[in-house]
Write a protein that holds these residues in place. Sequence first.
Motif, PDB file in Angstrom:
ATOM      1  N   ASP A  65       0.860  -0.979   0.340  1.00 30.74           N
ATOM      2  CA  ASP A  65       0.053   0.089   0.159  1.00 30.74           C
ATOM      3  C   ASP A  65       0.711   0.409   0.250  1.00 30.74           C
ATOM      4  O   ASP A  65      -0.111   2.715  -0.396  1.00 30.74           O
ATOM      5  CB  ASP A  65      -0.890  -0.016   1.182  1.00 30.74           C
ATOM      6  CG  ASP A  65      -1.929  -0.979   1.201  1.00 30.74           C
ATOM      7  OD1 ASP A  65      -1.894  -1.385  -0.065  1.00 30.74           O
ATOM      8  OD2 ASP A  65      -2.837  -1.495   2.024  1.00 30.74           O
ATOM      9  N   LEU A  66       2.202   0.950   0.562  1.00 28.17           N
ATOM     10  CA  LEU A  66       2.905   2.105   0.373  1.00 28.17           C
ATOM     11  C   LEU A  66       3.544   2.513  -0.658  1.00 28.17           C
ATOM     12  O   LEU A  66       4.581   2.918  -0.900  1.00 28.17           O
ATOM     13  CB  LEU A  66       3.974   2.373   1.305  1.00 28.17           C
ATOM     14  CG  LEU A  66       2.922   2.510   3.417  1.00 28.17           C
ATOM     15  CD1 LEU A  66       4.639   1.974   4.236  1.00 28.17           C
ATOM     16  CD2 LEU A  66       2.500   3.530   3.263  1.00 28.17           C
ATOM     17  N   GLY A  67       3.760   1.735  -1.719  1.00 29.84           N
ATOM     18  CA  GLY A  67       4.444   2.154  -3.736  1.00 29.84           C
ATOM     19  C   GLY A  67       5.401   0.379  -3.325  1.00 29.84           C
ATOM     20  O   GLY A  67       6.033   0.706  -4.067  1.00 29.84           O
TER      21      GLY A  67
ATOM     22  N   ARG B  38       7.610  -2.992  -3.763  1.00 33.04           N
ATOM     23  CA  ARG B  38       7.484  -4.699  -4.227  1.00 33.04           C
ATOM     24  C   ARG B  38       8.279  -5.568  -4.115  1.00 33.04           C
ATOM     25  O   ARG B  38       9.195  -5.868  -3.871  1.00 33.04           O
ATOM     26  CB  ARG B  38       7.688  -4.247  -5.847  1.00 33.04           C
ATOM     27  CG  ARG B  38       6.857  -3.118  -6.248  1.00 33.04           C
ATOM     28  CD  ARG B  38       5.578  -4.131  -6.544  1.00 33.04           C
ATOM     29  NE  ARG B  38       4.609  -3.145  -7.800  1.00 33.04           N
ATOM     30  CZ  ARG B  38       3.712  -2.260  -7.289  1.00 33.04           C
ATOM     31  NH1 ARG B  38       4.059  -2.159  -5.492  1.00 33.04           N
ATOM     32  NH2 ARG B  38       3.073  -1.808  -7.972  1.00 33.04           N
TER      33      ARG B  38
END
Length: 355
Positions: free
Chosen positions: A71-73, A75
């Motif tokens: 959710d914080l971007g 991976r």
Amino acid sequence: MRNRLREGFLGCVLLVALAGCASRPSEELVQKSQEFSEAVNAVRDAVMTAFDLAETANRLAQQTNLNLQFDLGGRPKVQYVPLFSPKDLSIRKGLFGSLSLYADRLEKSLGAQHLKVAPLDVLDLKEFQVSNSKQSLPGNLLDDPNLSSAVAEVQAIAKHYVSPNTRDQLQQLTFKIQPAIEKLVLFLYLDIGLLGDRKAICKNLTANLKPPVDIDSLPECRGGLRPIMQQALSETGTIWRQRLALSSPKEVRTAKERPALLDKIYSIDRKKDLIDGELTRLQEAVLMLAKLHLSLSREFEGQTSIDRPQPYLKLSQDLPQSINPAAVISALERKLIEHKASLISVLKERDDATE
């Protein structure tokens, strides 16, 4: 000739009488052997359920962390690292396997049931010579010679219970095996764990223990399943708090998921206490095994001239009256299963506070 016949007849009567006495254990003794056997199996199931519960808590912590990173971007690499290896679990099953084998043969010998000789290599004692388990018993107890010697003694005595003819030796065997059972019980108790000083790791815990060991006087250290469980649940709560802290003021005010997330934080903190309470009661159930066997062996008091060996544990004499130990332990296991179901339901939910 008549006298010889009379002597022979009386001798036969005496032999039959003695054989009858030896083959008819008291109903209370038979009942206690059944209770002990059933309790061993019930504790085994509950302990393995507790380890399964810890694995579920560990998965919840890892999944909550992965969700936040995505959710914080980020991976992140999706890989679930288990707490316990198959070897970790097989060793614990083997400990209970040795106890269960002994308890089953004792019960059947007293109950005059036909005994089928089961394999005695329930636990490979070579497993104790190496302790490369990621989550071993506290204080590296897998390398403790007391553990392997106790398991070996239980297995060796179980060999005696293959024929009704050994009943005359039952009192000696039950007396002799009591310290070994108490040793196994202590290791299983410590495996569930201690929540002592966070800075004091349970290392070489049994090195300085002098029998009889007082459970209430164990060192204030930290190790075993209880702190592992608490850590996993604490990490989940910490990540949920981080999610709230990383939200913008506007998101905190308007997020539809915020009340649910706050409720989750409260619930996970509460669940830590509830689960630890169940694990503490599970430790009491483990201790009950030693008490049940001690109570069983006391049924032979006065029937043998041998002295009781020195106890390994300092056990209180109290045993709850008019209860079914296995039923009480099974009820405890159901509680653990309910906790696991609750954690699994959380795993299926979205744990973010914003949309």
